[in-house]
Design a protein around this motif. Structure first.
Motif, PDB file in Angstrom:
ATOM      1  N   GLU A  30       1.542  -5.998  -2.044  1.00  0.00           N
ATOM      2  CA  GLU A  30       0.422  -5.032  -2.135  1.00  0.00           C
ATOM      3  C   GLU A  30      -0.602  -5.409  -1.034  1.00  0.00           C
ATOM      4  O   GLU A  30      -1.031  -4.419  -0.676  1.00  0.00           O
ATOM      5  CB  GLU A  30      -0.255  -5.297  -3.554  1.00  0.00           C
ATOM      6  CG  GLU A  30       0.936  -4.899  -4.589  1.00  0.00           C
ATOM      7  CD  GLU A  30       0.980  -3.274  -4.656  1.00  0.00           C
ATOM      8  OE1 GLU A  30       0.151  -2.656  -4.654  1.00  0.00           O
ATOM      9  OE2 GLU A  30       2.324  -2.909  -4.755  1.00  0.00           O
ATOM     10  N   ARG A  33       0.787  -4.203   2.237  1.00  0.00           N
ATOM     11  CA  ARG A  33       0.651  -2.662   2.372  1.00  0.00           C
ATOM     12  C   ARG A  33      -0.879  -2.309   2.111  1.00  0.00           C
ATOM     13  O   ARG A  33      -0.812  -1.173   3.354  1.00  0.00           O
ATOM     14  CB  ARG A  33       1.186  -2.026   0.750  1.00  0.00           C
ATOM     15  CG  ARG A  33       1.087  -0.635   0.722  1.00  0.00           C
ATOM     16  CD  ARG A  33       1.180  -0.203  -0.547  1.00  0.00           C
ATOM     17  NE  ARG A  33       0.481  -0.832  -1.566  1.00  0.00           N
ATOM     18  CZ  ARG A  33      -0.996  -0.432  -1.725  1.00  0.00           C
ATOM     19  NH1 ARG A  33      -1.582   0.472  -1.061  1.00  0.00           N
ATOM     20  NH2 ARG A  33      -1.773  -1.059  -2.669  1.00  0.00           N
ATOM     21  N   ALA A  34      -1.618  -2.686   1.683  1.00  0.00           N
ATOM     22  CA  ALA A  34      -3.020  -2.318   1.884  1.00  0.00           C
ATOM     23  C   ALA A  34      -3.649  -2.447   3.438  1.00  0.00           C
ATOM     24  O   ALA A  34      -4.275  -1.781   3.801  1.00  0.00           O
ATOM     25  CB  ALA A  34      -4.199  -3.094   0.938  1.00  0.00           C
ATOM     26  N   TRP A  35      -3.142  -3.618   4.013  1.00  0.00           N
ATOM     27  CA  TRP A  35      -3.555  -4.007   5.020  1.00  0.00           C
ATOM     28  C   TRP A  35      -2.947  -2.875   6.232  1.00  0.00           C
ATOM     29  O   TRP A  35      -3.694  -2.290   7.369  1.00  0.00           O
ATOM     30  CB  TRP A  35      -3.013  -5.219   5.738  1.00  0.00           C
ATOM     31  CG  TRP A  35      -3.436  -5.849   6.897  1.00  0.00           C
ATOM     32  CD1 TRP A  35      -2.904  -5.456   8.343  1.00  0.00           C
ATOM     33  CD2 TRP A  35      -4.552  -6.772   7.266  1.00  0.00           C
ATOM     34  NE1 TRP A  35      -3.650  -6.155   9.346  1.00  0.00           N
ATOM     35  CE2 TRP A  35      -4.818  -7.057   8.490  1.00  0.00           C
ATOM     36  CE3 TRP A  35      -5.523  -7.379   6.518  1.00  0.00           C
ATOM     37  CZ2 TRP A  35      -5.858  -7.596   9.307  1.00  0.00           C
ATOM     38  CZ3 TRP A  35      -6.424  -8.126   6.870  1.00  0.00           C
ATOM     39  CH2 TRP A  35      -6.469  -8.234   8.375  1.00  0.00           C
ATOM     40  N   ARG A  36      -1.709  -2.567   6.162  1.00  0.00           N
ATOM     41  CA  ARG A  36      -0.891  -1.544   6.758  1.00  0.00           C
ATOM     42  C   ARG A  36      -1.893  -0.144   6.744  1.00  0.00           C
ATOM     43  O   ARG A  36      -2.175   0.564   7.860  1.00  0.00           O
ATOM     44  CB  ARG A  36       0.340  -1.175   6.407  1.00  0.00           C
ATOM     45  CG  ARG A  36       1.173  -0.250   7.190  1.00  0.00           C
ATOM     46  CD  ARG A  36       2.623  -0.262   7.216  1.00  0.00           C
ATOM     47  NE  ARG A  36       2.936  -0.009   5.543  1.00  0.00           N
ATOM     48  CZ  ARG A  36       3.290  -1.135   4.669  1.00  0.00           C
ATOM     49  NH1 ARG A  36       3.444  -2.351   4.825  1.00  0.00           N
ATOM     50  NH2 ARG A  36       3.433  -0.381   3.406  1.00  0.00           N
ATOM     51  N   GLU A  37      -2.280   0.165   5.662  1.00  0.00           N
ATOM     52  CA  GLU A  37      -3.043   1.469   5.654  1.00  0.00           C
ATOM     53  C   GLU A  37      -4.270   1.598   6.235  1.00  0.00           C
ATOM     54  O   GLU A  37      -4.642   2.501   6.432  1.00  0.00           O
ATOM     55  CB  GLU A  37      -3.109   1.520   3.899  1.00  0.00           C
ATOM     56  CG  GLU A  37      -1.897   2.046   3.326  1.00  0.00           C
ATOM     57  CD  GLU A  37      -1.810   2.163   1.852  1.00  0.00           C
ATOM     58  OE1 GLU A  37      -3.055   1.953   1.199  1.00  0.00           O
ATOM     59  OE2 GLU A  37      -0.890   2.511   1.139  1.00  0.00           O
ATOM     60  N   ILE A  38      -5.157   0.373   6.111  1.00  0.00           N
ATOM     61  CA  ILE A  38      -6.374   0.422   6.648  1.00  0.00           C
ATOM     62  C   ILE A  38      -6.338   0.139   8.436  1.00  0.00           C
ATOM     63  O   ILE A  38      -7.217   0.450   8.852  1.00  0.00           O
ATOM     64  CB  ILE A  38      -7.233  -0.721   5.968  1.00  0.00           C
ATOM     65  CG1 ILE A  38      -6.913  -1.903   6.468  1.00  0.00           C
ATOM     66  CG2 ILE A  38      -7.248  -0.251   4.706  1.00  0.00           C
ATOM     67  CD1 ILE A  38      -8.227  -3.091   5.779  1.00  0.00           C
ATOM     68  N   GLY A  40      -3.105   0.059  10.332  1.00  0.00           N
ATOM     69  CA  GLY A  40      -1.778   0.515  10.983  1.00  0.00           C
ATOM     70  C   GLY A  40      -1.010  -0.635  11.528  1.00  0.00           C
ATOM     71  O   GLY A  40       0.218  -0.435  12.101  1.00  0.00           O
ATOM     72  N   GLU A  42       1.533  -4.007  10.936  1.00  0.00           N
ATOM     73  CA  GLU A  42       2.341  -4.480  10.090  1.00  0.00           C
ATOM     74  C   GLU A  42       2.303  -6.040  10.250  1.00  0.00           C
ATOM     75  O   GLU A  42       2.265  -6.485  11.214  1.00  0.00           O
ATOM     76  CB  GLU A  42       4.010  -4.255  10.531  1.00  0.00           C
ATOM     77  CG  GLU A  42       4.404  -2.803  10.441  1.00  0.00           C
ATOM     78  CD  GLU A  42       4.592  -2.469   8.873  1.00  0.00           C
ATOM     79  OE1 GLU A  42       4.803  -3.328   8.280  1.00  0.00           O
ATOM     80  OE2 GLU A  42       4.952  -1.381   8.594  1.00  0.00           O
ATOM     81  N   HIS A  82      -7.921   0.062  -1.220  1.00  0.00           N
ATOM     82  CA  HIS A  82      -6.411   0.442  -1.298  1.00  0.00           C
ATOM     83  C   HIS A  82      -5.896  -0.376  -2.049  1.00  0.00           C
ATOM     84  O   HIS A  82      -4.458  -0.306  -2.158  1.00  0.00           O
ATOM     85  CB  HIS A  82      -6.164   0.325   0.239  1.00  0.00           C
ATOM     86  CG  HIS A  82      -6.539   1.469   1.031  1.00  0.00           C
ATOM     87  ND1 HIS A  82      -6.109   2.485   1.591  1.00  0.00           N
ATOM     88  CD2 HIS A  82      -7.628   1.502   1.808  1.00  0.00           C
ATOM     89  CE1 HIS A  82      -6.714   3.248   2.371  1.00  0.00           C
ATOM     90  NE2 HIS A  82      -7.735   2.625   2.463  1.00  0.00           N
TER      91      HIS A  82
END
Length: 245
Positions: A30, A33-38, A40, A42, A82
């Motif tokens: 989780e 995923r939040a890191w990727r959303e804020i 970009g 991986e 997120h």
């Protein structure tokens, strides 16, 4: 590449533990995923250690390499926007270039909570072990816990399935407090084996309920066999309180 240190709290009830697992919901998954959303990016977080399914944390620590332009102190707020309600990034701060959340940890503190009553708990039922089978004696548990202090081979308190170079660990502090029906076992050590704290809790409960004398704990250590110790206490009573570096 710059590194960021995250301190993370979570309610582990809905997760299959900290560590990423295929097709299972995990705390690490989780947060990544939040890191990727804020950002970009991986990334793969490196934590102080894994917690099992149902185990909670107030102060899990994870490190991550990043090239994000978000100000370090603002990363926690951005991630929290997120993340689900049962995961909170408490803080984000710059870490030294060689920081490793696992290898650099000097000591950890865990707390295990027991509800000793015939009546099951309600509001905090997801955070305690309900133990209705007789009254526990906190003083007997303290006496038993004294045998755990210091440097020992704790293989008797380790569940199978862990990866470690040695089963020797040092317990620096072990406190047992009672407030009515609530018992808390708080233990600080330089490291812990797989399910070690839960096995300690199960063993001290055997002493507290009068099934074994306090000196039996020393015999358990000497036996170097998991079968010699008490049961593994259930996961929901355990919380990772803090990690020190």
């Amino acid at each position: 590449m710059p590194r960021v240190k995250l301190t993370i709290a979570y309610d582990g009830a809905a997760y299959a533990g900290w560590q990423v697992q295929p097709a299972r919901r995990t705390v690490q998954g989780e947060v990544e995923r939040a890191w990727r959303e804020i950002t970009g990016e991986e990334v793969r977080l490196t934590a102080s250690g894994r917690t099992d399914a149902g185990v909670h944390a107030l102060g899990q620590v994870a490190g991550v390499e990043t090239q994000t332009m978000i100000a370090t102190e603002q990363i926690a707020r951005a991630l929290n926007a997120h993340l689900p309600d049962d995961i909170v990034v408490v803080s984000s701060e710059a870490a030294p270039p060689n920081f490793h959340a696992t290898h650099d940890a000097l000591r950890k503190t865990y707390r295990y909570q027991i509800h000793n009553s015939r009546t099951r708990p309600l509001m905090d039922r997801g955070y305690v072990w309900h133990f209705p089978a007789g009254e526990l004696d906190a003083e007997l548990m303290r006496q038993g816990g004294q045998h755990l202090l210091g440097r020992h081979d704790f293989v008797s308190f380790e569940s199978t399935g862990s990866e470690r170079a040695t089963t020797v660990r040092t317990i620096l502090r072990l406190d047992i407090t009672q407030r009515g029906e609530r018992f808390e076992i708080e233990v600080t050590g330089d490291g812990f084996l797989y399910n070690m704290v839960r096995a300690i809790a199960g063993t001290l409960v055997e002493v507290g309920r009068g099934a074994k004398p306090p000196e039996w704990v020393a015999e358990v250590i000497a036996a170097r066999s998991r079968k010699a110790a008490g049961p593994t206490a259930p996961p929901q009573g355990l919380v990772l309180v803090s990690v020190e570096y």
